[in-house]
Design a protein around this motif. Structure first.
Motif, PDB file in Angstrom:
ATOM      1  N   ALA A  29       0.721  -1.478  -0.170  1.00 13.78           N
ATOM      2  CA  ALA A  29      -0.058   0.040  -0.110  1.00 13.78           C
ATOM      3  C   ALA A  29       0.962   1.583   0.178  1.00 13.78           C
ATOM      4  O   ALA A  29       0.120   2.052  -0.921  1.00 13.78           O
ATOM      5  N   GLU A  30       1.992   1.150   0.708  1.00 14.44           N
ATOM      6  CA  GLU A  30       2.756   2.305   0.825  1.00 14.44           C
ATOM      7  C   GLU A  30       3.381   3.357  -0.246  1.00 14.44           C
ATOM      8  O   GLU A  30       3.218   4.047  -0.812  1.00 14.44           O
ATOM      9  N   ASP A  31       3.855   1.881  -0.870  1.00  9.58           N
ATOM     10  CA  ASP A  31       4.347   1.618  -2.181  1.00  9.58           C
ATOM     11  C   ASP A  31       3.200   2.857  -3.710  1.00  9.58           C
ATOM     12  O   ASP A  31       3.923   3.033  -4.090  1.00  9.58           O
ATOM     13  N   ALA A  32       2.256   1.600  -3.445  1.00 10.24           N
ATOM     14  CA  ALA A  32       0.892   2.553  -4.590  1.00 10.24           C
ATOM     15  C   ALA A  32       0.467   3.711  -3.728  1.00 10.24           C
ATOM     16  O   ALA A  32       0.311   4.316  -4.946  1.00 10.24           O
ATOM     17  N   ARG A  33       1.483   3.728  -3.331  1.00 10.13           N
ATOM     18  CA  ARG A  33      -0.031   5.531  -2.444  1.00 10.13           C
ATOM     19  C   ARG A  33       1.577   6.520  -3.513  1.00 10.13           C
ATOM     20  O   ARG A  33       0.762   7.318  -3.796  1.00 10.13           O
ATOM     21  N   GLY A  34       2.374   5.790  -3.402  1.00  8.57           N
ATOM     22  CA  GLY A  34       3.398   6.695  -3.592  1.00  8.57           C
ATOM     23  C   GLY A  34       3.426   7.261  -5.131  1.00  8.57           C
ATOM     24  O   GLY A  34       3.996   7.949  -5.793  1.00  8.57           O
TER      25      GLY A  34
END
Length: 125
Positions: free
Chosen positions: A106-111
């Protein structure tokens, strides 16, 4: 033509055997550093980490568990090819799978500006 077919089949069998040998050897060589990394993660847990470090250690521990599982599945391919493993069909919980994906990516996707998994309507959920 039959001779050419036999040669092709023989070459395929040789390549398949070479692949199985490679996977077995690679698996053996990869298990040792994975085991060492897991020991280091366990050692880090006892170093009185800060809350942020503890969070990172937890994520590292989870990643190492996933990596170890993936390595075992790769090795299952060589055991399957050798006839040592029989496939078993099992059920699994899609909600848990999507939760794991969200937790790990999720963190990478949000980035990257991608929407959250929870924003998608899903009949399974």
């Amino acid at each position: 033509m039959e001779e050419a077919l036999r040669n092709s089949v023989r070459q395929l069998e040789e390549k398949e055997l070479a692949k199985t040998r490679f996977l077995a050897a690679a698996g053996h060589d990869l298990r040792q550093p994975v085991a060492a990394a897991n020991l280091f993660v366990e050692a880090l847990k006892y170093t009185e980490p800060t809350p942020r470090q503890n969070e990172l250690i937890t994520k590292l521990d989870q990643s190492m568990t996933v990596f170890s599982d993936l390595l075992e599945r790769l090795l299952d391919i060589s055991r399957f090819d050798a006839g040592l493993v029989k496939p078993q069909i099992v059920s699994f919980n899609l909600i848990e799978l999507f939760g794991w994906l969200e937790q790990n990516f999720a963190e990478d996707a949000r980035g990257r500006g991608w929407p959250s998994v929870s924003s998608f309507p899903c009949a399974v959920l």
